[in-house]
Design a protein around this motif. Structure first.
Motif, PDB file in Angstrom:
ATOM      1  N   ASP A 236       0.824  -1.214   0.000  1.00  0.00           N
ATOM      2  CA  ASP A 236       0.000   0.000   0.000  1.00  0.00           C
ATOM      3  C   ASP A 236       0.854   1.259   0.000  1.00  0.00           C
ATOM      4  O   ASP A 236       0.475   2.272  -0.590  1.00  0.00           O
ATOM      5  N   VAL A 237       1.988   1.198   0.680  1.00  0.00           N
ATOM      6  CA  VAL A 237       2.888   2.343   0.724  1.00  0.00           C
ATOM      7  C   VAL A 237       4.320   1.857   0.580  1.00  0.00           C
ATOM      8  O   VAL A 237       4.718   0.858   1.181  1.00  0.00           O
ATOM      9  N   LEU A 238       5.075   2.575  -0.245  1.00  0.00           N
ATOM     10  CA  LEU A 238       6.476   2.264  -0.499  1.00  0.00           C
ATOM     11  C   LEU A 238       7.302   3.431   0.026  1.00  0.00           C
ATOM     12  O   LEU A 238       7.095   4.580  -0.379  1.00  0.00           O
ATOM     13  N   LEU A 239       8.220   3.137   0.950  1.00  0.00           N
ATOM     14  CA  LEU A 239       9.046   4.175   1.552  1.00  0.00           C
ATOM     15  C   LEU A 239      10.480   4.008   1.079  1.00  0.00           C
ATOM     16  O   LEU A 239      11.083   2.944   1.253  1.00  0.00           O
ATOM     17  N   PHE A 240      11.017   5.049   0.469  1.00  0.00           N
ATOM     18  CA  PHE A 240      12.379   5.022  -0.068  1.00  0.00           C
ATOM     19  C   PHE A 240      13.346   5.604   0.957  1.00  0.00           C
ATOM     20  O   PHE A 240      13.328   6.806   1.232  1.00  0.00           O
ATOM     21  N   ALA A 241      14.198   4.738   1.535  1.00  0.00           N
ATOM     22  CA  ALA A 241      15.274   5.174   2.416  1.00  0.00           C
ATOM     23  C   ALA A 241      16.596   4.969   1.694  1.00  0.00           C
ATOM     24  O   ALA A 241      17.568   4.459   2.252  1.00  0.00           O
ATOM     25  N   THR A 242      16.617   5.357   0.446  1.00  0.00           N
ATOM     26  CA  THR A 242      17.756   5.144  -0.447  1.00  0.00           C
ATOM     27  C   THR A 242      18.650   6.378  -0.487  1.00  0.00           C
ATOM     28  O   THR A 242      18.237   7.482  -0.124  1.00  0.00           O
ATOM     29  N   PRO A 243      19.892   6.234  -0.935  1.00  0.00           N
ATOM     30  CA  PRO A 243      20.790   7.387  -0.993  1.00  0.00           C
ATOM     31  C   PRO A 243      20.303   8.438  -1.998  1.00  0.00           C
ATOM     32  O   PRO A 243      19.551   8.134  -2.929  1.00  0.00           O
ATOM     33  N   HIS A 244      20.737   9.674  -1.787  1.00  0.00           N
ATOM     34  CA  HIS A 244      20.483  10.727  -2.765  1.00  0.00           C
ATOM     35  C   HIS A 244      20.974  10.268  -4.141  1.00  0.00           C
ATOM     36  O   HIS A 244      21.990   9.586  -4.255  1.00  0.00           O
ATOM     37  N   ARG A 245      20.254  10.636  -5.145  1.00  0.00           N
ATOM     38  CA  ARG A 245      20.525  10.326  -6.547  1.00  0.00           C
ATOM     39  C   ARG A 245      20.044   8.926  -6.951  1.00  0.00           C
ATOM     40  O   ARG A 245      20.065   8.592  -8.130  1.00  0.00           O
ATOM     41  N   ALA A 246      19.607   8.104  -5.985  1.00  0.00           N
ATOM     42  CA  ALA A 246      19.164   6.745  -6.315  1.00  0.00           C
ATOM     43  C   ALA A 246      17.655   6.663  -6.529  1.00  0.00           C
ATOM     44  O   ALA A 246      17.186   5.950  -7.418  1.00  0.00           O
ATOM     45  N   THR A 247      16.887   7.399  -5.729  1.00  0.00           N
ATOM     46  CA  THR A 247      15.425   7.273  -5.796  1.00  0.00           C
ATOM     47  C   THR A 247      14.887   7.664  -7.160  1.00  0.00           C
ATOM     48  O   THR A 247      13.982   7.014  -7.691  1.00  0.00           O
ATOM     49  N   MET A 248      15.428   8.712  -7.757  1.00  0.00           N
ATOM     50  CA  MET A 248      14.877   9.194  -9.026  1.00  0.00           C
ATOM     51  C   MET A 248      15.026   8.153 -10.127  1.00  0.00           C
ATOM     52  O   MET A 248      14.233   8.130 -11.078  1.00  0.00           O
ATOM     53  N   ASP A 249      16.025   7.271 -10.019  1.00  0.00           N
ATOM     54  CA  ASP A 249      16.172   6.197 -10.998  1.00  0.00           C
ATOM     55  C   ASP A 249      15.299   4.994 -10.652  1.00  0.00           C
ATOM     56  O   ASP A 249      14.794   4.307 -11.540  1.00  0.00           O
ATOM     57  N   LEU A 250      15.117   4.731  -9.358  1.00  0.00           N
ATOM     58  CA  LEU A 250      14.350   3.567  -8.926  1.00  0.00           C
ATOM     59  C   LEU A 250      12.846   3.783  -9.005  1.00  0.00           C
ATOM     60  O   LEU A 250      12.091   2.847  -9.290  1.00  0.00           O
ATOM     61  N   LEU A 251      12.403   5.000  -8.741  1.00  0.00           N
ATOM     62  CA  LEU A 251      10.971   5.248  -8.627  1.00  0.00           C
ATOM     63  C   LEU A 251      10.173   4.834  -9.863  1.00  0.00           C
ATOM     64  O   LEU A 251       9.149   4.149  -9.740  1.00  0.00           O
ATOM     65  N   PRO A 252      10.597   5.213 -11.085  1.00  0.00           N
ATOM     66  CA  PRO A 252       9.797   4.801 -12.247  1.00  0.00           C
ATOM     67  C   PRO A 252       9.662   3.285 -12.377  1.00  0.00           C
ATOM     68  O   PRO A 252       8.655   2.800 -12.909  1.00  0.00           O
ATOM     69  N   LYS A 253      10.628   2.532 -11.852  1.00  0.00           N
ATOM     70  CA  LYS A 253      10.577   1.079 -11.955  1.00  0.00           C
ATOM     71  C   LYS A 253       9.686   0.455 -10.888  1.00  0.00           C
ATOM     72  O   LYS A 253       9.135  -0.629 -11.082  1.00  0.00           O
ATOM     73  N   LEU A 254       9.542   1.130  -9.743  1.00  0.00           N
ATOM     74  CA  LEU A 254       8.849   0.535  -8.608  1.00  0.00           C
ATOM     75  C   LEU A 254       7.519   1.196  -8.263  1.00  0.00           C
ATOM     76  O   LEU A 254       6.744   0.656  -7.473  1.00  0.00           O
ATOM     77  N   ALA A 255       7.245   2.350  -8.847  1.00  0.00           N
ATOM     78  CA  ALA A 255       6.083   3.131  -8.430  1.00  0.00           C
ATOM     79  C   ALA A 255       4.771   2.389  -8.597  1.00  0.00           C
ATOM     80  O   ALA A 255       3.835   2.571  -7.802  1.00  0.00           O
ATOM     81  N   ASP A 256       4.657   1.546  -9.595  1.00  0.00           N
ATOM     82  CA  ASP A 256       3.399   0.839  -9.832  1.00  0.00           C
ATOM     83  C   ASP A 256       3.113  -0.226  -8.785  1.00  0.00           C
ATOM     84  O   ASP A 256       2.001  -0.779  -8.744  1.00  0.00           O
TER      85      ASP A 256
END
Length: 338
Positions: free
Chosen positions: A67-87
């Motif tokens: 239901d909720v995805l929390l990103f505790a990833t390093p700076h510069r990593a979330t913007m690359d991961l989000l499009p792959k995991l957002a769904d």
């Protein structure tokens, strides 16, 4: 009961998210990812959670729907991961810097790379309810939690932003946990112990966040101190007109009113007359305070960098989004003495 998954669960922020969410009455933590520790129990990285969970770390490629995805990833990593995991989740809360700044050019200037998902920036609501974002957070599906030192400075300065000249200075001090769980050898105990290390004398990346939130032009320095946890900021400003202590007290009280996690601390007596992170460790409070001498104003803020400066703010925002009491799961008051 909602299902929560944490991306990057092995770091200090990930550990605090686990601690808070595992104790939250309305949340089930279903997964925590760490490619490095895949298959290992969560309590190997976070020994304080022994006996609280049998969860093991999964790889990012093993994350299932939640239901909720929390990103505790390093700076510069979330913007690359989000499009792959957002769904995989309706709600996304990012605790990195990747979606804090509204301007992609500012992001590139402060973080050294072009933003890889600028089209997603406007989808995020700032995770700072005290700055007028509470109503937007009630319907937000994407939330960006501010930085720890930025949060302390913003909350210290916001009540006086209209009373002072636009140029302010921010002197920030932070404990070693602010460097993260995979810090360099320069942050090892023999190097750090007893040191007061100025690591950002000019141009700290949080200047942009402070300016964006307050409208002030901040010049910030940051120093690493021997504490493990905690942030303290001391901000210097010039009042547009002479101010008294009563003027400032009224301004702070009017601004924060009944805010559950901001306390005005400016006392004449006592060992902790002004904001001090030592009494806030483990809590979601930010204490703010002030002093004045004619037109010279000093604004102060303190918080636990891993809680109100990170995981606690994320849980606070999630509570608002879900329509739960804002303080749910966040009632720990801190320890004294420690």
């Amino acid at each position: 009961m909602i299902r929560a998954a944490i991306v990057g669960g092995s770091g200090y922020i990930g550990g605090e998210l686990l601690r808070l969410l595992l104790c939250h009455p309305n949340i089930e933590v279903t997964q925590a990812s760490s490619d490095r520790l895949r298959g290992q129990r969560v309590d190997t990285a976070h020994p304080n959670l022994r006996g609280r969970t049998d969860l093991a770390f999964c790889g990012r490629d093993e994350l299932a729907d939640s239901d909720v995805l929390l990103f505790a990833t390093p700076h510069r990593a979330t913007m690359d991961l989000l499009p792959k995991l957002a769904d995989s989740a309706r709600h996304v809360i990012d605790l990195s810097a990747d979606f804090r700044l509204r301007d992609p050019w500012l992001y590139q200037q402060h973080y050294g790379v072009m933003h890889s998902a600028p089209e997603l920036i406007d989808d995020f609501v700032p995770g700072l309810p005290e700055l007028g974002h509470r109503e937007a957070l009630r319907t937000a599906d994407r939330i960006s939690v501010p930085g720890c030192m930025a949060t302390a400075a913003i909350l210290a300065l916001a009540p006086i932003a209209d009373l002072v000249e636009p140029e302010v200075t921010v002197d920030a001090r932070t404990g070693s946990s602010g460097s993260g769980a995979s810090a360099s050898t320069a942050d090892s105990h023999p190097q750090r112990s007893g040191a007061m290390r100025v690591f950002a004398p000019t141009g700290h990346r949080h200047e942009a966040e402070i300016g964006q939130a307050t409208g002030l032009s901040a010049r910030m320095t940051a120093t690493g101190v021997e504490a493990v946890r905690g942030v303290q900021v001391v901000c210097q400003a010039q009042a547009r007109n002479p101010l008294t202590e009563l003027d400032l007290r009224r301004a702070y009280r009017a601004f924060y009113g009944t805010e559950p996690f901001v306390r005005v601390v400016a006392h004449r007596r006592g060992a902790f007359r002004y904001p001090d992170p030592k009494v806030l460790l483990g809590s979601n409070y930010c204490d703010v305070g002030f002093a004045v001498d004619g037109r010279r104003v000093t604004a102060m803020g303190a918080l636990d960098n891993l809680v109100k400066g990170g995981a606690g703010a994320a849980v606070q925002c999630l509570n608002i989004r879900m329509g739960w009491p804002e303080t749910l799961g966040l009632d720990f008051p801190g320890l004294h003495p420690i």
